[in-house]
Write an enzyme that holds these catalytic residues in place. Structure first.
Site, PDB file in Angstrom:
ATOM      1  N   SER A  66     -12.521  14.992 -17.899  1.00 49.34           N
ATOM      2  CA  SER A  66     -13.333  16.113 -17.416  1.00 49.34           C
ATOM      3  C   SER A  66     -13.166  16.428 -15.940  1.00 49.34           C
ATOM      4  CB  SER A  66     -14.811  15.865 -17.731  1.00 49.34           C
ATOM      5  OG  SER A  66     -15.060  16.108 -19.100  1.00 49.34           O
ATOM      6  N   LYS A 203     -17.065  15.572  -9.603  1.00 49.21           N
ATOM      7  CA  LYS A 203     -16.989  15.670 -11.069  1.00 49.21           C
ATOM      8  C   LYS A 203     -16.588  14.313 -11.641  1.00 49.21           C
ATOM      9  CE  LYS A 203     -17.416  17.626 -14.957  1.00 49.21           C
ATOM     10  NZ  LYS A 203     -17.972  16.336 -15.401  1.00 49.21           N
ATOM     11  N   THR A 204     -17.293  13.937 -12.694  1.00 51.36           N
ATOM     12  CA  THR A 204     -16.946  12.736 -13.453  1.00 51.36           C
ATOM     13  C   THR A 204     -15.890  13.072 -14.503  1.00 51.36           C
ATOM     14  OG1 THR A 204     -18.723  13.208 -15.016  1.00 51.36           O
ATOM     15  CG2 THR A 204     -19.226  11.682 -13.209  1.00 51.36           C
ATOM     16  N   GLY A 205     -15.309  12.028 -15.053  1.00 50.78           N
ATOM     17  CA  GLY A 205     -14.406  12.162 -16.190  1.00 50.78           C
ATOM     18  C   GLY A 205     -14.381  10.858 -16.957  1.00 50.78           C
TER      19      GLY A 205
END
Length: 262
Positions: A66, A203-205
């Site tokens: 993501s 932003k995380t992923g």
């Protein structure tokens, strides 16, 4: 010249730097204390400071998961396939994450890491335009492969932590070929936290989220504006059990405090 020195010099040259600080024992402890493996880079906009743990992993290309929502949002906005205010209609299918089971805006889709939302946008964009954009912005290996709605989750796209840092640097300086309005919208969407002394954009992923195979890959990438400086960060780590997912943000925030950035 060993690879660690080469990495530091490369980052220094690209970020217009002078001195740089490479392997960092304090950052290493943030991972070892939690018994996880991973890498973390932190560098400032001026280019005269770089903190790094695990140079080998920092150069390893991995699925962006993501974190690809950062360029994906810009691409979707620039291509005009979505607006910041548009409501993406939920089709009623339960996708196993409560926050996804509702209509979304681009902001909520980004913050909730709503997979179906960005898969819908991918259908609107098409693989040909993705190929063009990925090359134009020099994103990782720039290879979406054939999987239109999954190339950033389980397909062919790969990016390293070092490449994430360089991408974020160009993003912040608006050196990528996106419209000013798209940059402005992304900044509003990407803002995670605003407190006296700093603003955090990130932003995380999580590549492999919900799957049984381990290790999976967790990401946390972004930048911090402190008023006097901008600091970029890119973390990825091996996730072997769901509870470790929270370590992504924890490690970054502790590192930023440890270095006196926030």
């Amino acid at each position: 010249m060993n690879r660690l020195i080469l990495l530091c010099l490369t980052l220094v040259l690209v970020l217009v730097a002078s001195p740089a600080f490479c392997e960092d024992a304090a950052l290493a402890r943030l991972f070892s204390d939690r018994k996880v493996s991973g890498t973390l880079l932190i560098a400032n906009l001026k280019g005269n400071a770089l903190y790094l743990h695990d140079e080998a992993r920092a150069n390893k290309p991995l699925l962006p998961a993501s974190t690809f929502k950062i360029p994906n949002t810009l691409i979707a906005l620039d291509e005009g396939v979505v607006t910041e205010q548009e409501r993406l209609k939920w089709d009623g299918t339960d996708r196993g994450v409560a926050a996804w089971n509702r209509d979304q805006t681009l902001t909520s889709a980004f913050k909730n890491s709503c997979v179906w939302c960005y898969q819908e946008l991918a259908q609107r964009i098409g693989i040909a335009r993705y190929r063009q954009w990925l090359k134009k912005i020099d994103y990782g290996n720039a290879d979406p492969g054939p999987g239109l709605t999954s190339f950033w989750l389980s397909g062919d796209l790969r990016i390293s932590a070092v490449q994430q840092m360089l991408f974020l640097h160009k993003l912040y300086k608006r050196e990528l070929p996106f419209k000013a309005s798209s940059y402005d919208a992304l900044a509003r969407i990407m803002l995670v936290e605003e407190k006296p002394g700093y603003r955090l954009y990130a932003k995380t992923g999580w590549a492999g989220y919900g799957e049984k195979n381990t290790p999976q890959t967790g990401w946390y990438v972004g930048y911090v504006e402190t008023g006097t400086e901008v600091w970029f960060f890119a973390l990825n780590m091996a996730i072997t059990k769901p509870t470790e997912g929270a370590y992504r943000q924890q490690i970054v925030m502790e590192a930023l405090k440890l270095k006196g950035i926030i």
